[in-house]
Design a protein around this motif. Structure first.
Motif, PDB file in Angstrom:
ATOM      1  N   ALA B 165       0.816  -1.224   0.000  1.00 34.17           N
ATOM      2  CA  ALA B 165       0.000   0.000   0.000  1.00 34.17           C
ATOM      3  C   ALA B 165       0.846   1.270   0.000  1.00 34.17           C
ATOM      4  CB  ALA B 165      -0.929   0.007   1.201  1.00 34.17           C
ATOM      5  N   ALA B 166       2.166   1.138  -0.178  1.00 36.04           N
ATOM      6  CA  ALA B 166       3.037   2.326  -0.168  1.00 36.04           C
ATOM      7  C   ALA B 166       2.768   3.154  -1.428  1.00 36.04           C
ATOM      8  CB  ALA B 166       4.492   1.905  -0.104  1.00 36.04           C
ATOM      9  N   LEU B 167       2.372   4.391  -1.214  1.00 39.51           N
ATOM     10  CA  LEU B 167       1.984   5.260  -2.330  1.00 39.51           C
ATOM     11  C   LEU B 167       3.204   5.761  -3.115  1.00 39.51           C
ATOM     12  CD1 LEU B 167      -1.058   5.693  -2.364  1.00 39.51           C
ATOM     13  CD2 LEU B 167      -0.682   8.041  -1.678  1.00 39.51           C
ATOM     14  N   ALA B 168       4.325   5.903  -2.429  1.00 39.98           N
ATOM     15  CA  ALA B 168       5.519   6.442  -3.091  1.00 39.98           C
ATOM     16  C   ALA B 168       6.475   5.334  -3.535  1.00 39.98           C
ATOM     17  CB  ALA B 168       6.237   7.422  -2.179  1.00 39.98           C
ATOM     18  N   GLY B 169       6.090   4.075  -3.342  1.00 39.08           N
ATOM     19  CA  GLY B 169       6.931   2.957  -3.786  1.00 39.08           C
ATOM     20  C   GLY B 169       8.309   2.993  -3.159  1.00 39.08           C
ATOM     21  N   LYS B 170       9.314   2.828  -3.984  1.00 40.40           N
ATOM     22  CA  LYS B 170      10.681   2.769  -3.437  1.00 40.40           C
ATOM     23  C   LYS B 170      11.156   4.129  -2.915  1.00 40.40           C
ATOM     24  CE  LYS B 170      13.768   3.812  -7.252  1.00 40.40           C
ATOM     25  NZ  LYS B 170      14.819   3.372  -8.142  1.00 40.40           N
ATOM     26  N   LEU B 171      10.492   5.204  -3.329  1.00 45.72           N
ATOM     27  CA  LEU B 171      10.937   6.538  -2.892  1.00 45.72           C
ATOM     28  C   LEU B 171      10.868   6.668  -1.369  1.00 45.72           C
ATOM     29  CD1 LEU B 171       9.152   8.860  -5.497  1.00 45.72           C
ATOM     30  CD2 LEU B 171      11.342   7.725  -5.700  1.00 45.72           C
ATOM     31  N   SER B 172       9.883   6.000  -0.755  1.00 39.90           N
ATOM     32  CA  SER B 172       9.734   6.146   0.702  1.00 39.90           C
ATOM     33  C   SER B 172      10.318   4.942   1.451  1.00 39.90           C
ATOM     34  CB  SER B 172       8.261   6.332   1.064  1.00 39.90           C
ATOM     35  OG  SER B 172       7.521   5.186   0.710  1.00 39.90           O
ATOM     36  N   ARG B 173      11.201   4.209   0.792  1.00 39.61           N
ATOM     37  CA  ARG B 173      11.808   3.039   1.441  1.00 39.61           C
ATOM     38  C   ARG B 173      13.123   3.447   2.096  1.00 39.61           C
ATOM     39  NH1 ARG B 173      12.477  -0.996  -2.974  1.00 39.61           N
ATOM     40  NH2 ARG B 173      14.493  -0.042  -3.191  1.00 39.61           N
ATOM     41  N   PRO B 174      13.252   3.282   3.422  1.00 37.77           N
ATOM     42  CA  PRO B 174      14.520   3.668   4.058  1.00 37.77           C
ATOM     43  C   PRO B 174      15.583   2.620   3.773  1.00 37.77           C
ATOM     44  CG  PRO B 174      12.964   2.856   5.697  1.00 37.77           C
ATOM     45  CD  PRO B 174      12.270   2.765   4.374  1.00 37.77           C
ATOM     46  N   SER B 175      16.705   3.045   3.196  1.00 37.78           N
ATOM     47  CA  SER B 175      17.705   2.068   2.782  1.00 37.78           C
ATOM     48  C   SER B 175      18.968   2.106   3.627  1.00 37.78           C
ATOM     49  CB  SER B 175      18.087   2.309   1.313  1.00 37.78           C
ATOM     50  OG  SER B 175      16.955   2.218   0.501  1.00 37.78           O
ATOM     51  N   VAL B 176      19.134   3.144   4.437  1.00 34.95           N
ATOM     52  CA  VAL B 176      20.336   3.191   5.282  1.00 34.95           C
ATOM     53  C   VAL B 176      19.915   3.280   6.754  1.00 34.95           C
ATOM     54  CG1 VAL B 176      21.954   4.169   3.590  1.00 34.95           C
ATOM     55  CG2 VAL B 176      20.509   5.692   4.880  1.00 34.95           C
ATOM     56  N   GLU B 177      20.804   2.818   7.623  1.00 40.60           N
ATOM     57  CA  GLU B 177      20.478   2.688   9.046  1.00 40.60           C
ATOM     58  C   GLU B 177      20.101   4.036   9.673  1.00 40.60           C
ATOM     59  OE1 GLU B 177      19.841   0.002  10.505  1.00 40.60           O
ATOM     60  OE2 GLU B 177      19.579   0.888  12.491  1.00 40.60           O
ATOM     61  N   ALA B 178      20.849   5.098   9.289  1.00 42.45           N
ATOM     62  CA  ALA B 178      20.597   6.427   9.864  1.00 42.45           C
ATOM     63  C   ALA B 178      19.160   6.854   9.600  1.00 42.45           C
ATOM     64  CB  ALA B 178      21.566   7.447   9.263  1.00 42.45           C
TER      65      ALA B 178
END
Lengths: 72, 362
Positions: B165-178
């Protein structure tokens, strides 16, 4: 100086230095290609073309793989 | 009662409008809110919240391009961007010296944070999307984003958590620990509300976004609109054409609509044609609109990605403005399902307040 700005300046220098390096490398490669043609060294010419194609294929494959795995 | 400084970016009105529910919630809890913005974002919020305090706080020039060459222009604009952020840091220091603030909320303004005051960052782009041939830049941008996010105490993402259901797809995926350890997924935050009005408008065509692409889209779309059947309205989104209103059988063209007018038209529309900017997407989700056709702004990688992502998920159809055939594309758009059901803004903004903001306020 604010650490955000200091880091930004360093990043900017590295970024533009990288662009300059790539530009110089492309120019140098073009120079060798032209020189090899003019001197009749077709083996060298074909070898460089082959290397460029391999590097391009490797670059594209890495990009595809990273996107497929969801890393980028 | 606490004092909150909120500062949205003025690259279009999207950042300012998604902050409206947050500002309203802060005011409802009797907190003082000072809004630091510039340009249209400042004007829009002054109109919406006349009782708040305002500071004219310049931000960065948007690196929009008249052509498809958005990325080279973006790369060339980095020194100016850095200079603008340096000015922003200096101006922020002066603002903070003049008044006491308990919390800073920055909507996509990278330099608006303080080491001494809790600072919260609002963004839907934890991950920048680039064309595949720029994959090393995309990897690098993840690290840069992580570094920038470290400056803030919390990152509020106006999207559902990563998943179907993520509207922004990969744009809103956190990829780094910080980023991962600071992120809070708020769900959609839209500045508009659903109202009970009859759906008597067959198509609402919203031509918006930065110039000159807005004018290009107007040139492409207007001749095609008159071939559409039914009751249609076109919003040109051009302040220079304010007052223009052309009515022909079946089609009304409005030069520039007020926010209230636009919300009313969106509520009445059965199908919406618009750019695929993320704020517009949240508004469609808020209004539960199931029929839409998206036309991404050429060269804006975020809009191009979102269009592709929605098409891939079967949610909404999109087409490039260079290949647009409105009757054909609208027929295809009607076969798509729309966004999946999701929590709406009033619920989400309350969660943002209770679970994030209230922790910094007294």
């Amino acid at each position: 100086m604010d650490d955000l700005i200091a880091t930004g300046m360093i990043a900017l220098v590295i970024f533009y230095a990288g662009l300059l390096f790539i530009f110089c490398a492309v120019l140098f490669l073009c120079y060798i290609l032209v020189a090899s043609i003019l001197s009749g060294n077709h083996g060298l010419f074909l070898m460089i073309i082959g290397c460029i194609l391999c590097a391009g294929a490797l670059y594209s494959a890495t990009g595809f793989l990273l996107r497929r795995k969801g890393i980028i | 009662m606490s004092h909150v400084l909120i500062s949205p970016l003025n690259w279009g009105l999207g950042h300012a409008t998604r902050d409206i529910p947050i500002i309203r919630t802060l005011l409802n809890h009797n907190h003082d809110v000072t809004i630091a913005a510039c340009g249209n974002a400042l004007l829009a919020l002054q109109k919406e919240f006349p009782a708040c305090s305002f500071i004219d706080f310049p931000d960065y020039p948007a690196p929009y391009s008249s052509s498809r060459f958005f990325l080279p222009k973006l790369a060339a604009s980095f020194p100016a961007l850095l200079q603008a952020i340096a000015n922003e840091r200096k101006n922020l220091g002066q603002i903070l010296a003049k008044n006491r603030y308990d919390l800073i909320i920055s909507d996509n303004r990278l330099g608006v944070y303080s080491a001494k005051i809790p600072s919260v960052f609002i963004t839907h782009q934890l991950h920048f999307h680039f064309p595949l041939y720029f994959w090393p830049v995309e990897l690098l941008a993840l690290r840069v984003n992580g570094y920038l996010h470290e400056k803030f105490d919390k990152i509020i993402v106006p999207d559902n958590p990563p998943g179907p259901a993520a509207l922004a797809g990969k744009l809103s995926r956190p990829s780094v620990e910080a980023t991962r350890k600071r992120v809070f997924f708020a769900g959609i935050l839209a500045g508009i509300k659903r109202s009970d009005v009859p759906s008597d408008l067959d198509h609402l065509i919203m031509i918006s976004g930065p110039e000159p692409q807005r004018s290009r889209l107007e040139e492409i779309l207007l001749p095609q609109v008159f071939s559409l059947a039914g009751n249609n309205t076109v919003l040109l989104g051009s302040p220079a054409k304010e007052g223009l209103r052309t009515i022909t059988p079946g089609c009304t063209v409005i030069g520039y609509a007020s926010t209230a007018q636009k919300i009313e038209l969106m509520n009445r529309a059965k199908c919406i044609v618009c750019r695929s900017g993320y704020t517009s997407m949240m508004e469609l989700a808020e209004l539960d609109k199931r029929r839409a056709l998206f036309i991404p702004t050429p060269g804006q990688t975020e809009q191009e990605y979102l269009s592709w992502y929605y098409r891939k998920n079967g949610w909404f159809y999109s087409e490039s403005q260079y290949r647009l055939d409105l009757p054909r594309d609208l027929a295809i758009a009607h076969t798509y399902a729309g966004f999946p059901p999701m929590r709406k803004t009033h619920e989400n903004v309350q969660r943002v307040y209770d679970e994030v903001l209230a922790g910094y306020l007294t």
